[in-house]
Design a protein around this motif. Sequence first.
Motif, PDB file in Angstrom:
ATOM      1  N   ALA A  90       0.775  -1.473  -0.006  1.00 42.64           N
ATOM      2  CA  ALA A  90       0.129   0.252   0.077  1.00 42.64           C
ATOM      3  C   ALA A  90       0.968   0.849   0.271  1.00 42.64           C
ATOM      4  O   ALA A  90       0.839   2.565  -0.116  1.00 42.64           O
ATOM      5  N   LEU A  91       1.816   1.481   0.101  1.00 44.49           N
ATOM      6  CA  LEU A  91       3.039   2.277   0.352  1.00 44.49           C
ATOM      7  C   LEU A  91       2.875   2.811  -1.057  1.00 44.49           C
ATOM      8  O   LEU A  91       3.525   3.788  -0.716  1.00 44.49           O
ATOM      9  N   GLY A  92       3.116   2.193  -2.096  1.00 40.72           N
ATOM     10  CA  GLY A  92       2.870   2.683  -3.062  1.00 40.72           C
ATOM     11  C   GLY A  92       2.425   2.487  -4.438  1.00 40.72           C
ATOM     12  O   GLY A  92       1.439   2.772  -5.591  1.00 40.72           O
ATOM     13  N   ALA A  93       0.902   2.956  -3.260  1.00 41.99           N
ATOM     14  CA  ALA A  93      -0.650   3.118  -4.064  1.00 41.99           C
ATOM     15  C   ALA A  93      -0.315   4.615  -4.869  1.00 41.99           C
ATOM     16  O   ALA A  93       0.279   5.214  -4.253  1.00 41.99           O
ATOM     17  N   ASP A  94      -1.205   4.641  -5.612  1.00 37.57           N
ATOM     18  CA  ASP A  94      -1.453   5.931  -6.411  1.00 37.57           C
ATOM     19  C   ASP A  94      -1.682   7.184  -5.344  1.00 37.57           C
ATOM     20  O   ASP A  94      -2.357   6.584  -3.643  1.00 37.57           O
ATOM     21  N   GLY A  95      -1.529   8.505  -5.506  1.00 36.77           N
ATOM     22  CA  GLY A  95      -1.475   9.503  -4.250  1.00 36.77           C
ATOM     23  C   GLY A  95      -2.918   9.335  -3.512  1.00 36.77           C
ATOM     24  O   GLY A  95      -2.531   9.719  -2.189  1.00 36.77           O
ATOM     25  N   ASP A  96      -3.545   9.369  -4.162  1.00 40.28           N
ATOM     26  CA  ASP A  96      -4.588   9.320  -3.232  1.00 40.28           C
ATOM     27  C   ASP A  96      -5.255   8.069  -1.939  1.00 40.28           C
ATOM     28  O   ASP A  96      -5.490   8.588  -1.011  1.00 40.28           O
ATOM     29  N   ALA A  97      -4.728   7.398  -2.873  1.00 39.28           N
ATOM     30  CA  ALA A  97      -5.204   6.158  -1.685  1.00 39.28           C
ATOM     31  C   ALA A  97      -4.373   5.787  -0.836  1.00 39.28           C
ATOM     32  O   ALA A  97      -4.809   5.952   0.580  1.00 39.28           O
ATOM     33  N   TYR A  98      -2.910   6.013  -1.848  1.00 39.84           N
ATOM     34  CA  TYR A  98      -1.853   6.686  -0.118  1.00 39.84           C
ATOM     35  C   TYR A  98      -2.458   6.859   1.053  1.00 39.84           C
ATOM     36  O   TYR A  98      -2.383   7.696   2.200  1.00 39.84           O
ATOM     37  N   ARG A  99      -2.984   8.758   0.416  1.00 39.79           N
ATOM     38  CA  ARG A  99      -3.419   9.607   1.795  1.00 39.79           C
ATOM     39  C   ARG A  99      -4.715   8.577   2.158  1.00 39.79           C
ATOM     40  O   ARG A  99      -4.584   9.274   3.365  1.00 39.79           O
ATOM     41  N   ARG A 100      -5.755   8.725   1.974  1.00 43.89           N
ATOM     42  CA  ARG A 100      -6.857   7.917   2.702  1.00 43.89           C
ATOM     43  C   ARG A 100      -6.083   6.340   4.013  1.00 43.89           C
ATOM     44  O   ARG A 100      -6.593   6.771   4.444  1.00 43.89           O
ATOM     45  N   ASN A 101      -5.250   6.335   3.280  1.00 43.25           N
ATOM     46  CA  ASN A 101      -4.627   4.827   4.099  1.00 43.25           C
ATOM     47  C   ASN A 101      -3.698   5.657   5.527  1.00 43.25           C
ATOM     48  O   ASN A 101      -3.619   5.282   5.957  1.00 43.25           O
ATOM     49  N   VAL A 102      -2.543   7.182   4.769  1.00 39.88           N
ATOM     50  CA  VAL A 102      -2.299   7.637   6.192  1.00 39.88           C
ATOM     51  C   VAL A 102      -3.517   8.338   6.902  1.00 39.88           C
ATOM     52  O   VAL A 102      -3.493   7.815   8.338  1.00 39.88           O
ATOM     53  N   GLU A 103      -4.761   8.264   6.418  1.00 45.00           N
ATOM     54  CA  GLU A 103      -5.694   8.711   7.129  1.00 45.00           C
ATOM     55  C   GLU A 103      -6.301   8.205   8.419  1.00 45.00           C
ATOM     56  O   GLU A 103      -6.675   8.617   9.528  1.00 45.00           O
ATOM     57  N   GLY A 104      -6.139   7.127   7.695  1.00 45.91           N
ATOM     58  CA  GLY A 104      -6.727   6.019   8.261  1.00 45.91           C
ATOM     59  C   GLY A 104      -6.164   5.492   9.221  1.00 45.91           C
ATOM     60  O   GLY A 104      -6.837   5.129  10.707  1.00 45.91           O
ATOM     61  N   ILE A 105      -4.614   5.225   9.333  1.00 49.12           N
ATOM     62  CA  ILE A 105      -3.721   5.203  10.395  1.00 49.12           C
ATOM     63  C   ILE A 105      -4.010   6.484  11.837  1.00 49.12           C
ATOM     64  O   ILE A 105      -4.024   5.357  12.794  1.00 49.12           O
ATOM     65  N   ARG A 106      -4.086   7.552  10.907  1.00 48.40           N
ATOM     66  CA  ARG A 106      -4.506   8.737  12.012  1.00 48.40           C
ATOM     67  C   ARG A 106      -5.552   8.239  12.409  1.00 48.40           C
ATOM     68  O   ARG A 106      -5.112   8.918  14.253  1.00 48.40           O
ATOM     69  N   ALA A 107      -6.176   7.760  11.919  1.00 46.58           N
ATOM     70  CA  ALA A 107      -7.629   7.333  13.364  1.00 46.58           C
ATOM     71  C   ALA A 107      -7.588   6.812  14.160  1.00 46.58           C
ATOM     72  O   ALA A 107      -8.310   6.995  14.989  1.00 46.58           O
ATOM     73  N   GLU A 108      -6.796   5.235  13.848  1.00 43.30           N
ATOM     74  CA  GLU A 108      -5.921   4.202  14.635  1.00 43.30           C
ATOM     75  C   GLU A 108      -5.447   4.734  15.957  1.00 43.30           C
ATOM     76  O   GLU A 108      -5.365   4.051  16.786  1.00 43.30           O
TER      77      GLU A 108
END
Length: 202
Positions: free
Chosen positions: A122-140
């Motif tokens: 997932a580190l290599g996802a496209d920019g938008d997907a990567y940013r959503r993943n980071v938001e998910g990590i922050r929410a945890e």
Amino acid sequence: MVNPDPAGLLPDSVAAELLRRWAEPHRHYHDTSHLVNGLVALETLGGSRLELIAFWFHDAVHSNSTPEDERASAALVADLLEGHEAPSDITEIQRLVMLTAGHLTAPDDIAGQRVCDADLSALGADGDAYRRNVEGIRAELPHLTDQEWVHGRSEFLARFLERGHFFGTDRARGLWEAAARANLRDELENLRLANHSGSIGP
């Protein structure tokens, strides 16, 4: 949701228990999407049956405590698979689960490299997907202040970027290395800009 076990790798009762865990409400990144996407990535890398089962288990216990979560997930392997898998296979699955705590593998551990590469894909996802993943990590991590998040996340990103490569297999490097490195560099730069501008809150 896409069936994450179309090949029937797991007994129905085991798959149901693991899916229940992956769907826990506190999960925002380490959820069923991460499970499904990681399994797809692992299949792309040629993951074996035991490697795929290990991925099912690797974040089955998730409380944002590493390596305690991985130890608990590895213990769950024995609890749920006893009588379904050979003892030697259970031991190997547990070993692969534990590798995801630090994603560091021996040069000749191809199975371990594939599992870790899938986890990091997932580190290599496209920019938008990567940013959503980071938001998910922050929410945890709701207990962290914005300053604590920026400090801790920046340290993590800087350490990770020091690695010679993120992925162990040639296949994964070809697929995701360049995009992953760009994503991490961009995120770190944005965090530094936010910190310098004073816009991260109290």
